[in-house]
Scaffold this active site. Sequence first.
Site, PDB file in Angstrom:
ATOM      1  N   HIS A 157      29.930  45.451  33.122  1.00 49.18           N
ATOM      2  CA  HIS A 157      29.978  45.998  34.482  1.00 49.18           C
ATOM      3  C   HIS A 157      28.661  45.860  35.248  1.00 49.18           C
ATOM      4  CE1 HIS A 157      33.887  48.211  34.312  1.00 49.18           C
ATOM      5  NE2 HIS A 157      33.689  47.981  33.019  1.00 49.18           N
ATOM      6  N   GLU A 176      28.189  46.266  38.341  1.00 50.64           N
ATOM      7  CA  GLU A 176      28.073  47.261  39.425  1.00 50.64           C
ATOM      8  C   GLU A 176      27.481  48.577  38.933  1.00 50.64           C
ATOM      9  OE1 GLU A 176      30.643  46.800  37.684  1.00 50.64           O
ATOM     10  OE2 GLU A 176      31.912  48.579  37.579  1.00 50.64           O
ATOM     11  N   CYS A 198      35.885  43.483  34.274  1.00 52.85           N
ATOM     12  CA  CYS A 198      36.652  44.291  33.324  1.00 52.85           C
ATOM     13  C   CYS A 198      38.143  44.245  33.652  1.00 52.85           C
ATOM     14  CB  CYS A 198      36.105  45.714  33.303  1.00 52.85           C
ATOM     15  SG  CYS A 198      36.669  46.658  31.885  1.00 52.85           S
TER      16      CYS A 198
END
EC number: 6.3.5.3
Lengths: 234, 81, 81, 595
Positions: free
Chosen positions: A204, A206, A87
């Site tokens: 994302h 994570e 991002c």
Amino acid sequence: MTARIGVVTFPGTLDDRDTQRAVRVAGAEAVPLWHRDKDLKQVDAVVLPGGFSYGDYLRAGAISRFSPVMGSIIEQARAGMPVLGICNGFQVLTEAHLLPGAMLRNTDLHFVCRDQKLRVETSGTAWTADYAAGQEISIPLKNIDGRYTADEHVLDELEAEGRVVFRYAVEGEAADGYGNPNGSLRDIAGITNAAGNVVGLMPHPEHAVESLIGTGRTDGLGFFTSVLKKLVDA
Amino acid sequence: MARVVVDVMLKPEILDPQGQAVQRALPRLGFDGISDVRQGKRFELEVDGPVDDAALARIRELAETFLANTVIEDFNVKVES
Amino acid sequence: MARVVVDVMLKPEILDPQGQAVQRALPRLGFDGISDVRQGKRFELEVDGPVDDAALARIRELAETFLANTVIEDFNVKVES
Amino acid sequence: MTLDTVGHAEQTPDVELPWKALGLKEDEYQRVREILGRRPTGAELAMYSVMWSEHCSYKSSKVHLKQFGAKAPQTDALLVGIGENAGVVDVGEGYAVTFKVESHNHPSYVEPYQGAATGVGGIVRDIIAMGARPVAVVDPLRMGAADHPDTKRVLPGVVAGIGGYGNCLGLPNIGGELVFDACYQGNPLVNAGAIGVMRHEDIHLAKASGAGNKVILYGARTGGDGIGGASILASETFDATKPSKRPAVQVGDPFQEKLLIECTLEAFAEKLVVGIQDLGAAGLSCATSELASNGSGGMRVELDDVPLRDSTLSPEEILMSESQERMCAVVEPAKVERFLAICEKWDVIATVVGEVTDGNRLEIFWHGEKIVDVDPRTVAHEGPTYDRPYARPSWQDALQADDANRLPRPDTGDELRAQALRVLSSPNVASKAWVTDQYDRFVQGNTVLAQPEDAGMIRVNEETGLGVAIATDGNGRYTKLDPYTGAQLALAEAYRNVAATGAKPLAISDCLNFGSPEDPDVMWQFVEAVRGLADGCLQLGTPVTGGNVSLYNQTGEAAIHPTPVVAVLGVIDDVARRTPMAFGDEGHLLYLLGE
Ligand SMILES: Nc1ncnc2c1ncn2[C@@H]1O[C@H](COP(=O)(O)OP(=O)(O)O)[C@@H](O)[C@H]1O
């Protein structure tokens, strides 16, 4: 000895702590890196996490790209160290010209947060070896400046060299996370450099490493296990 | 066809975080001698007909009611030569 | 002290949804006769010293490397009279 | 221009001050004169007028809000109650949670994006000031009719502002409401809530103690934001040459606030802070007088040392400025250097602007002259209180008599279908995803439940799975029909929403949005709603930890529906046991509980 993966914090970085957690969940050691330090603390790989570094003022990633830590990262990335930009991190990588193209405001002008379906286009990068080409994964997407753009010939070159790493999966119901969420050219969600060590993407991974949290899927874990395997095998 | 430009800037007394962030970054880039930076918006309007006083008056109204929020912003309309 | 203005606009071939959103709203506001709207950024820099050729060259460099991303944007530097 | 020093005020007792333009009533101004034993200086008048405003002093609501304390249920969970920046509850395992809901209604109508954005900024600073790391936000909203053109101006701006600020701070948005009703057309309600987590030992209070300790102002520079009143003072009375341009609307800088969060938490972690206060409405007037009056000593402040964005500000304006993203900390002298170093690390401007003194005076200096010399308690805590007249409105009976039973019932399946579709497609019931998709609900990686769930849930402890849940609810229409029961319904709904996730409701915060307290009808609604809420909390065993009162929500004579919004906070010992809303596996049974 396990691999040491650096996670950079710029002023305004938001996902540094979750990225450190994802690195730990994958079994590696997370090493915090500070934007003002040139020293990369002998890490084996670096993640530039998401957020609004410098408030996304001017352009997302434009100010961070000039930080001291980026000087060292650019140097190491050129020497082959695995670097992942998520991002805002992806935006920094394009601003730093480690990856081609640029990110623009989403076509509908809104911030969009949703569980996004992606197609993995290549497992031939440092960060995607644990996926299969053609595999569909679902991970959170959240941005307002996520529209990937580049010149036609750059796009052609990326495709020809197999450097489009992820595309937004457009087949299926939009409500289920299918569809191009931001107007990115050729549905591109993530790309890599020619050597395959530097990868950037808007969604994302994570946020998708624990079954209880967020979307409840763990489709993002593969990024971190991929690089870990590569580093430990090396 | 003519181009009319509307510049919209935050009023001087209003905080401009973007301009400040840019200014603060300048020394790091090796730039000095710039004491203030303000960041605003620039709209380029392509006008079909002649840009006479009536057209300009309407564009000024557009700027006042729509392109700018005059609670926090000033605007300026000019015909691009 | 002098003011230098840097205008940054998306390149013409790049889709500008902000400008389009403005343009689409115009008929609703009772405006017609505007065939295109592009939205960009305007930076006002207050320069301490004299704005000579050397100063302008440095500001152009600043615009090229920092204020604009030339992959997607064009810029224009002018001294405000 | 003469500087209106304390000495000058003593020598010129007859100078007329614009107390009325600053919103003070005649008897309130007389009270200030009595307290001081002389006329106030311009700066003192600025402080009293802003601190004694309805917004800061709760002068119309205080007598009623006392019930929240008087009827508070027995609980061990409450660590810090009403009166601090935000209440704190014990959630076990050594963790404490602070949460609060506040309104930013009027500014959001004037400038929707910035008004809503700075509303989020303000509530988050309250949470940081308690010592906690903010972990989530919620945003209960009330707008005018969905198809009204002005809603089109206000709503997208408000949603973008809440998202723009909250997303940039990295706070997951895990709940809220969006209700449309014509009564909010000229008075949309933009309430924002935040939750923070800390260890018990990290709880901080707004308190200046220890003579010699330094007062540090840090964060954004002070500009002329939101100081209309003070400008009157500065321009009309003492200096007609001042520029009159003072913005009524503040622009938020979420990036600056993110830095404030990080540097404040780092300073807390190193135990550098004795007391702390955020600067919200009333800015430095509020921070200095509250810190001083809650502490044991007095305080001396050098106003010249306040970093300014606008060098033309007068001292009165500096005291009243509502510039955002500022905090005030009290730090022992030996720790000042370290505190400033942490601020520097995060690129946050920090300046020593004063110190804690012996005695009990708040003294403020400008260009070496004393311009304020007050007992801070009289500014911060001993403002006027009113028991305003109230009476059950004459129209209440007719309103209640007009019940739904008189509406036509569907006779055929087709009619039923048409009515059901109308209900489902009404903006109040239809999907809110177009709003919630503009908010980051994943950031921080601890979100267990968020939209479309009835309550949001956040994991607090990664090892044990300890978590907290929050839901906000309110129903202006029910509350207008019967304020006592309507407030209890809001409480009960939020309580159920939290309980349904598997969490145990612990405590509440509320945001009480009403019309003008000077209207006996409205005042009655307020009194009844507070009574209902207090009684309900006693019965459910959930204390009120704090909240916010927003009055004067009206356009001309027309008040909004009385709208108490209730946020219930609950705790769950293992988030793995949370119950989501969706059906589980095939074969599961469906039960209907209750009557
Ligand atoms: N303004 C808002 N901000 C954040 N979340 C919201 C907002 N409005 C609605 N939501 C969330 O969207 C979901 C659906 O809302 P709603 O349709 O009002 O459901 P309900 O009637 O069950 O409360 C809930 O999870 C609610 O918390």
